[in-house]
Design a protein around this motif. Structure first.
Motif, mmCIF file in Angstrom:
data_model
loop_
_atom_site.group_PDB
_atom_site.id
_atom_site.type_symbol
_atom_site.label_atom_id
_atom_site.label_comp_id
_atom_site.label_asym_id
_atom_site.label_seq_id
_atom_site.Cartn_x
_atom_site.Cartn_y
_atom_site.Cartn_z
ATOM 1 N N ILE A 40 -3.878 -1.481 -0.219
ATOM 2 C CA ILE A 40 -3.631 -0.611 0.939
ATOM 3 C C ILE A 40 -3.674 -1.429 2.227
ATOM 4 C CG2 ILE A 40 -4.803 1.084 2.400
ATOM 5 C CD1 ILE A 40 -3.504 2.680 0.384
ATOM 6 N N VAL A 41 -2.752 -1.138 3.141
ATOM 7 C CA VAL A 41 -2.777 -1.689 4.491
ATOM 8 C C VAL A 41 -2.916 -0.508 5.451
ATOM 9 C CG1 VAL A 41 -1.504 -2.908 6.290
ATOM 10 C CG2 VAL A 41 -1.402 -3.712 3.911
ATOM 11 N N LEU A 46 5.915 0.680 0.565
ATOM 12 C CA LEU A 46 5.983 2.135 0.479
ATOM 13 C C LEU A 46 5.048 2.694 1.540
ATOM 14 C CD1 LEU A 46 6.774 4.810 -0.984
ATOM 15 C CD2 LEU A 46 4.801 4.412 -2.487
ATOM 16 N N THR A 47 5.593 3.444 2.501
ATOM 17 C CA THR A 47 4.765 4.015 3.568
ATOM 18 C C THR A 47 4.153 5.325 3.104
ATOM 19 O OG1 THR A 47 6.120 2.994 5.298
ATOM 20 C CG2 THR A 47 4.752 4.872 5.937
ATOM 21 N N LEU A 48 2.834 5.423 3.207
ATOM 22 C CA LEU A 48 2.112 6.624 2.802
ATOM 23 C C LEU A 48 1.842 7.538 3.989
ATOM 24 C CD1 LEU A 48 -0.451 4.977 0.347
ATOM 25 C CD2 LEU A 48 1.741 6.030 -0.198
ATOM 26 N N CYS A 108 -0.374 3.722 7.305
ATOM 27 C CA CYS A 108 -0.941 3.332 6.010
ATOM 28 C C CYS A 108 0.226 3.083 5.051
ATOM 29 C CB CYS A 108 -1.850 4.448 5.478
ATOM 30 S SG CYS A 108 -2.600 4.100 3.872
ATOM 31 N N PHE A 109 0.280 1.864 4.516
ATOM 32 C CA PHE A 109 1.367 1.545 3.589
ATOM 33 C C PHE A 109 0.879 0.581 2.514
ATOM 34 C CE2 PHE A 109 1.836 -1.561 7.041
ATOM 35 C CZ PHE A 109 1.993 -2.763 6.363
ATOM 36 N N VAL A 110 1.671 0.422 1.476
ATOM 37 C CA VAL A 110 1.335 -0.468 0.363
ATOM 38 C C VAL A 110 2.568 -1.257 -0.029
ATOM 39 C CG1 VAL A 110 -0.489 1.001 -0.592
ATOM 40 C CG2 VAL A 110 1.878 1.321 -1.349
ATOM 41 N N ALA A 111 2.347 -2.424 -0.607
ATOM 42 C CA ALA A 111 3.439 -3.132 -1.277
ATOM 43 C C ALA A 111 3.740 -2.385 -2.569
ATOM 44 C CB ALA A 111 3.035 -4.569 -1.569
ATOM 45 N N LYS A 112 4.993 -2.309 -2.927
ATOM 46 C CA LYS A 112 5.349 -1.553 -4.133
ATOM 47 C C LYS A 112 4.842 -2.216 -5.405
ATOM 48 C CE LYS A 112 9.332 1.026 -2.443
ATOM 49 N NZ LYS A 112 10.758 1.396 -2.666
#
Length: 359
Positions: free
Chosen positions: A291-292, A319-321, A327-331
């Motif tokens: 998570i970022v 992928l933006t949450l 808050c986003f993550v690498a896929k």
């Protein structure tokens, strides 16, 4: 269950006739309270008001275990890294001494008195891990430009008791999913303190692992990455569930304009994120890179865009949450032992960057 057993114990014919605890238990209480009195003096000399109040609250709990522990200390300012390391070491050492006192007493006890002694011995034995978790939390917060927190040691009882409750009822549907955030009075191990801890954020994998999991999550960052928090109640079982919630008192010194996780320059960041409850992912996604999280409190960028760059400077597919806060993550899982860059840009030449290195 401990509270229920202790209430029944106090209502027993022996106590109704005015007889108190057995000699081994009475001596254990006396020794433990003497050690807590010494600790209170030491904490008072260091200016640690909240920790001194913890000593009183814990001693009151040991003297009258049928009453709910009051962990409403006033806290105080953070004393500095070196001074607070001494405080953590002192509480770790005290936990070992108190655990030994109650373990020795339990060998001579039976029934409900033995269960009381074993419960307290188990709680005290976790204090070195509580200290380790607080160290880890302050390390993560430091890289995120957040002020450090102090620990409510009296408040750690709730997390420990809730961990016991979840362990005893592990196969009961009542504790599945979000049911873990409650305690049903009729189930084994239910206590008022545990019920309070159930309302905090919960995690497994040990003290330090739980801290890392909460920091790198979508729904469980409060209070661990809350910039307004200065004191926490943190407790749990060594190989079971842990709880963390904001504790009364504490006065954070730093109010950064932007909070980011992973923090700038932080290391040993997990490469992957496997979710939480409730499910943080859209349908069809089960795991991702770590998570970022980026939250701007001042100078928020206009029409922001964000990227995660790999060690070669190439953009990672993300992928933006959430967008507010971001808050986003690498896929896909990130590379091991690799340095990544978080980049947020906006109008008027706005640019924010932060780097971190994975495990």
């Amino acid at each position: 269950m401990l509270r229920l057993l202790l209430v029944l114990l106090l209502a027993s014919p022996l106590l109704a006739q005015g007889k108190g605890p057995s000699k081994p238990l009475a001596e254990a209480r006396q020794k433990a309270c003497a050690a807590l009195a010494e600790m209170k003096l030491a904490m008072s000399k260091k200016g640690m008001k909240g920790e001194a109040e913890d000593c009183d609250a814990i001693a009151a709990e040991l003297k009258q275990p049928s009453k709910q522990l009051s962990a409403k200390g006033s806290g105080g300012p953070y004393p500095g890294d070196e001074a607070y390391e001494e405080v953590l070491a002192a509480w770790s050492d005290l936990g070992k001494r108190l655990a030994a006192i109650y373990e020795e007493a339990s060998a001579s006890l039976e029934g409900r008195e033995r269960e009381e002694a074993e419960t307290y011995a188990g709680w005290f034995a976790t204090w070195d891990q509580v200290a380790a978790g607080i160290r880890r939390l302050n390390r993560r917060r430091r890289f995120s430009k957040l002020g450090p927190v102090t620990c409510s040691w009296a408040g750690s009882l709730g997390g420990y008791l809730h961990g016991v409750y979840l362990e005893k009822n592990a196969h009961d549907p009542a504790v599945e999913g979000l049911g873990a955030h409650n305690e049903l009075p009729g189930l084994p191990g239910a206590t008022p303190e545990g019920a309070e801890a159930a309302g905090g954020i919960l995690g497994g994998g040990g003290a330090e692992g739980s801290i890392d999991m909460w920091c790198g999550s979508r729904f469980h960052r409060d209070p661990v990455l809350n910039r307004g928090v200065g004191r926490v109640s943190f407790g749990g079982l060594p190989r079971g569930w842990w709880s963390c919630r904001e504790a009364p008192g504490g006065s954070p010194k730093q109010q950064p304009d932007v909070v980011v996780y992973p923090g700038d320059g932080d290391t040993e960041i997990p490469t992957a994120f496997f979710g939480e409850a409730p499910d943080p992912f859209p349908p069809g996604v089960r795991s991702s890179g770590t998570i970022v999280y980026v939250e701007f409190f001042k100078n928020r960028p206009k029409k922001p865009k964000w990227r995660l760059l790999d060690p070669d400077g190439a953009a990672v597919e993300i992928l933006t949450l959430d967008e507010h806060p971001l808050c986003f993550v690498a896929k896909e899982a990130l590379k091991r032992a690799a340095k990544y860059t978080i980049e947020v840009t906006g109008q008027d030449r706005f640019k924010f960057t932060s780097t971190f290195t994975t495990q």
